[in-house]
Every structure is written in structure tokens, then in C-alpha cells.
Design an enzyme around this catalytic site. Structure first.
Site, mmCIF file in Angstrom:
data_model
loop_
_atom_site.group_PDB
_atom_site.id
_atom_site.type_symbol
_atom_site.label_atom_id
_atom_site.label_comp_id
_atom_site.label_asym_id
_atom_site.label_seq_id
_atom_site.Cartn_x
_atom_site.Cartn_y
_atom_site.Cartn_z
ATOM 1 C CG HIS A 95 -69.781 -26.516 -34.462
ATOM 2 N ND1 HIS A 95 -70.872 -26.353 -34.728
ATOM 3 C CD2 HIS A 95 -69.227 -27.249 -35.410
ATOM 4 C CE1 HIS A 95 -71.144 -27.021 -35.887
ATOM 5 N NE2 HIS A 95 -69.999 -27.177 -36.813
ATOM 6 C CG HIS A 111 -67.222 -31.564 -37.886
ATOM 7 N ND1 HIS A 111 -69.308 -32.290 -38.326
ATOM 8 C CD2 HIS A 111 -67.903 -30.161 -37.883
ATOM 9 C CE1 HIS A 111 -69.425 -31.050 -38.085
ATOM 10 N NE2 HIS A 111 -68.948 -30.292 -37.747
ATOM 11 C CE LYS A 114 -67.887 -33.864 -42.242
ATOM 12 N NZ LYS A 114 -69.040 -33.940 -41.440
ATOM 13 C CG HIS A 134 -74.403 -27.937 -38.353
ATOM 14 N ND1 HIS A 134 -74.221 -28.830 -37.684
ATOM 15 C CD2 HIS A 134 -72.710 -28.136 -38.970
ATOM 16 C CE1 HIS A 134 -72.925 -29.078 -37.941
ATOM 17 N NE2 HIS A 134 -71.851 -28.941 -38.481
ATOM 18 C CD GLU A 167 -71.346 -24.755 -42.915
ATOM 19 O OE1 GLU A 167 -71.923 -25.765 -42.789
ATOM 20 O OE2 GLU A 167 -70.487 -24.726 -42.962
ATOM 21 C CG ASP A 174 -67.409 -26.114 -38.873
ATOM 22 O OD1 ASP A 174 -67.445 -26.741 -38.162
ATOM 23 O OD2 ASP A 174 -67.789 -25.605 -39.695
ATOM 24 C CG ASN A 175 -65.473 -29.397 -41.142
ATOM 25 O OD1 ASN A 175 -66.085 -28.352 -40.502
ATOM 26 N ND2 ASN A 175 -65.727 -30.436 -41.238
HETATM 27 ZN ZN LIG Z 1 -70.272 -27.829 -37.988
#
Ligand SMILES: [Zn+2]
Length: 433
Positions: free
Chosen positions: A75, A77, A80, A226, A229, A327-328
Site C-alpha cells: 500500500h 502512493h 503523490k 481505503h 481513516e 503508505d505516503n
Molecule cells: Zn493510502
């Protein structure tokens, strides 16, 4: 230290029970066994309990250092990633992140911008020892027309180094535009992608989920959500996804990320949700670093009081597949990060208590996400399998998880790779206003 070609033997290495298949050896209470690994033609030719007596004279003695299979990051991104210098999160909140990332996407995400940042991210992940990675791709119009072709090119460029998967990302409200959403599902299917949405507690959530499942069934797609959250205990979309999966008779893989609100809900509500998640066969990924950063963010001068992560222990105890992921990275959703799954493992161990006992938690960064992503022979070490692994300095969990292990050796198809992290300055020209 590791030969660059040919056949060789690594003697006296520590392998973990949870990430090793078919090894007859004595495992210690921490789950480790001392093993000799024979490498030939890019594969693991043999795994056997360490035996000093039979080691050939030219065996490379690793003195009990830990060897783990290459990581699987399920997972992320990477579309981004690394926009922070030009688009920081003004207050560190989830809404601040959503607005900042959306504005940056609309203004700056050309194919070239996305491609260069993606490639930067992948070079970092590769150097840290990741072998497979799933990214979400913001697919709000017109971005889907830009990012999906970039992703398809990137997947080809990286084939053999990182197995890449992508899931589309849009708020569940986007599914209300039936014609557009059907077109998106078709585009995702054409790219052999995964169908993904962000669920919110909208009044028509059940109807919209049915549409998502209908498209997944029609095109034979796996799903990636998602969900929840937030600290809002009224957020129960994880349960809604499980129910929708059951009543639609869905038999693909479903991965659900975040599920933060679950850990704030009353016990009876939690038990009901976990029953349904287990019955529906959902897998759950926690994003411990991002959740710690965004959840319980206060802008009133007070200190956060909860960790933001979901109930992974309760889930695993019920047989639900659980993973952790990056994640990010350096974007408004998380100001830090470098797609280093050892860092994720280290942080998850602290935040989620993957210790005392460690048990089979190491599966959460390798074997389990590989299963969720349908990657055969990835995330475990076995005789006959690829020689894709990481040699660390640490000889125990406390040694491994206390230092960054910046000097780890990443071996791919039997050969040590050149580990080179890209220089941040490469992205400077993309960061100017
Ligand atoms: Zn995410």
C-alpha cells in the site's frame, strides 16, 4: 562479501521460521534457526541447518547475521510521493492533506512530473530491498488519463526489479457517475490493475459498494479499499465492505487499508465487524507511520492520545490476513518516509507491539502482502525459489530493529545489487513554483 555471480554458499545465517518454507531445523524461542544457504544460477539451491563440519572451505561465514526475503510493500502512493517541498500540509490534518494533495494534482501532475517522482520512489524502494509494490493512483478526472499510462510504462521499465501493481483511487462519491465509473473500471482492467475506492459514510454507501463489486466481478478485478481513516466511531465502512462482499458472493482478493476508527469502537461493534471481515476473507493493511502522523492531530496545543492504528492483533487471532505498509512518502499525508520496509517493520513493532513474542509478525512485511497481491514464490525463502533476500548486520530482533541497517546487503537473483539512494536534489526543478 557476496559474490557477483556463480554458485556459492552462505554459512551460518539466521533465518526466521515465519518466512522460510520447508526447512528442517531447530528454531530458537525468537523463531530463528542457523542455516547454510546454497546459491546457484540465481536460485536458492538448498537450505539446510547450519553444520560447520560439512561447510566447504570457500563458504562465506556470516556469523549468525539475519537474512530476510525481499520486502513486499502492498500500500503506497508513488504518484503523490515527494511533493512536500512544493505542497506541504499546512496543519498536519487529514483534511489539510486531502486539500493540499488535490490542489497539487490539479496544478502540477503532468505525465513527466508523475513519472519522475515515481521513478525516484522506486529507486529508493529497490535500494532498501523491496521486490514488489502496489501503488494507488489518484484517478479523479482527468488524472486517470495521465497517470495510468505512466504507470504502465513504469511497470515495464521496472520489470525484473520491482513487480508493480496499481489500484485506482477515488472517493466513493465518484462511483455515483455510473458511466464514468464503468469506463474507469474498464481502463483499470485493461492495465491489469486493481479496483480501489475510498469509502466514506455517505447515505448511499451500500448502493455504491454494490456498484463497485459489480464492476469488479464483471472485469475479474481484485479490490483495494481505503476505509475509516478517522477517529469518528460512526465510521463503519469496513463492516459495510465485508457485508457487501458476502451478499455479492465476491471471490476475488480484497485488501482494506487503515480501519482506524475500529480501535475506538465499543467491543460488541468490534466483534461483529471482525466476524464479518473474517467470514468475507478480507485482508487488512495498517499504515502505522501515516496513521500515527495524521490521526489525533490536534491544533489546539494539546498532545495526541492514541496511536491511530487498527486492531491487527485481534484480526490475526481470527485468521484474518494482516499486513503493514509504507503508505505516503514526503507528501501532505505524511511528511517523511522513504519506502523502506525495514523502517515500517521497526515502527510497526513499536507502535503495534509486534514483539514479546514476535511470533509470525514478520510475515506482515513480506509473505502476507505477497499472498494478497497473488505473487507466487515472493516474500518467503525456500529451496528452489529465487535468491532474492537481504543480509543484515543484526543477529537478533533487538539488534535488527534498533539501527537503520543502512549498510544492509540486498541480493537479487543471487547477486548483490548496487544500493544507491537517489539524491533529493534531482527533484529540485520539479519543486519550483
Ligand atoms: Zn493510502
Amino acid at each position: 562479501m557476496i559474490p557477483t555471480s556463480g554458485s556459492y554458499r552462505l554459512a551460518n545465517v539466521r533465518l526466521h521460521r515465519s518466512l522460510t518454507l520447508g526447512l528442517a531445523a531447530a528454531f530458537d524461542p525468537d523463531g530463528f534457526a542457523l542455516v547454510d544457504i546454497t546459491i546457484a544460477n540465481g536460485k536458492i539451491a538448498d537450505l539446510a541447518a547450519h553444520d560447520r563440519a560439512v561447510a566447504p572451505a570457500d563458504a562465506i561465514d556470516l556469523s549468525g547475521r539475519i537474512v530476510l526475503p525481499c520486502f513486499v510493500d502492498c500500500h503506497t502512493h508513488i504518484d503523490k510521493g515527494h511533493i512536500w517541498p512544493r505542497k506541504p500540509n499546512p496543519d498536519g490534518t487529514f483534511m489539510g492533506a486531502l486539500n493540499a494533495a488535490g490542489a497539487d494534482r490539479a496544478a502540477r501532475w503532468s505525465a513527466e512530473d508523475v513519472a519522475r517522482r515515481m521513478d525516484f520512489s522506486l529507486r529508493s524502494a529497490y535500494a532498501h530491498g523491496t521486490k514488489a509494490l502496489r501503488t494507488h493512483l489518484d484517478s479523479v478526472p482527468p488524472q486517470e488519463e495521465i497517470s495510468w499510462p505512466v504507470f504502465e510504462t513504469m511497470r515495464e521499465t521496472w520489470r525484473g526489479r520491482i513487480d508493480l501493481q496499481a489500484a485506482c483511487l477515488l472517493g466513493i462519491e465518484g462511483v455515483r457517475d455510473k458511466v464514468w465509473f464503468e469506463r474507469l473500471a474498464k481502463r483499470v482492467a485493461a492495465a491489469k490493475g486493481v479496483l480501489g475506492v475510498v469509502t466514506y459514510m455517505v447515505p448511499d454507501l451500500e448502493e455504491l459498494l454494490d456498484r463497485v463489486f459489480a464492476q469488479a466481478i464483471k472485469h475479474g478485478l481484485d479490490l483495494d479499499f481505503h476505509a475509516d481513516e478517522t477517529e469518528d466511531i460512526a465510521a463503519i465502512s469496513l463492516k459495510k465492505i465485508a457485508e457487501a462482499s458476502l451478499w455479492n458472493g465476491f471471490d476475488g482478493n480484497i485488501l482494506v487499508g487503515h480501519c482506524c476508527s475500529l480501535s475506538r469502537q465499543p467491543d460488541l461493534e468490534v466483534l461483529d465487524t471482525l466476524d464479518k471481515v473474517a467470514k468475507a476473507g478480507l485482508a487488512v493493511v495498517s499504515l502505522p507511520m501515516c496513521n500515527l502522523y495524521l490521526q489525533d492531530r490536534r491544533n489546539d496545543g494539546t498532545t495526541p492520545r492514541w496511536r491511530g492504528v487498527t486492531l491487527l492483533h485481534e484480526m490475526k487471532a481470527r485468521g484474518i490476513k494482516v499486513a503493514v505498509a509504507s503508505d505516503n512518502t514526503r507528501d501532505p499525508f505524511y511528511a517523511y518516509g522513504d519506502l523502506d520496509m525495514l523502517e515500517v517493520h521497526r515502527m510497526a513493532t513499536r507502535i503495534l507491539h509486534f514483539d514479546h513474542p514476535v511470533g509470525d509478525w514478520p510475515r506482515a512485511v513480506a509473505a502476507t502482502p505477497a499472498e494478497v497481491m497473488r505473487l507466487e514464490g515472493v516474500g518467503t525463502l525456500a529451496a528452489g525459489g529465487s535468491a532474492d533476500f537481504i543480509v543484515f548486520k543484526g543477529r537478533s530482533w533487538t539488534e535488527l530493529l534498533s539501527r537503520p541497517e543502512s549498510n544492509r546487503i540486498v541480493v537479487r537473483e543471487g547477486m548483490a545489487i548496487e544500493r544507491k539512494l537517489p539524491d533529493y536534489a534531482e527533484l529540485d526543478e520539479l519543486m519550483v513554483e
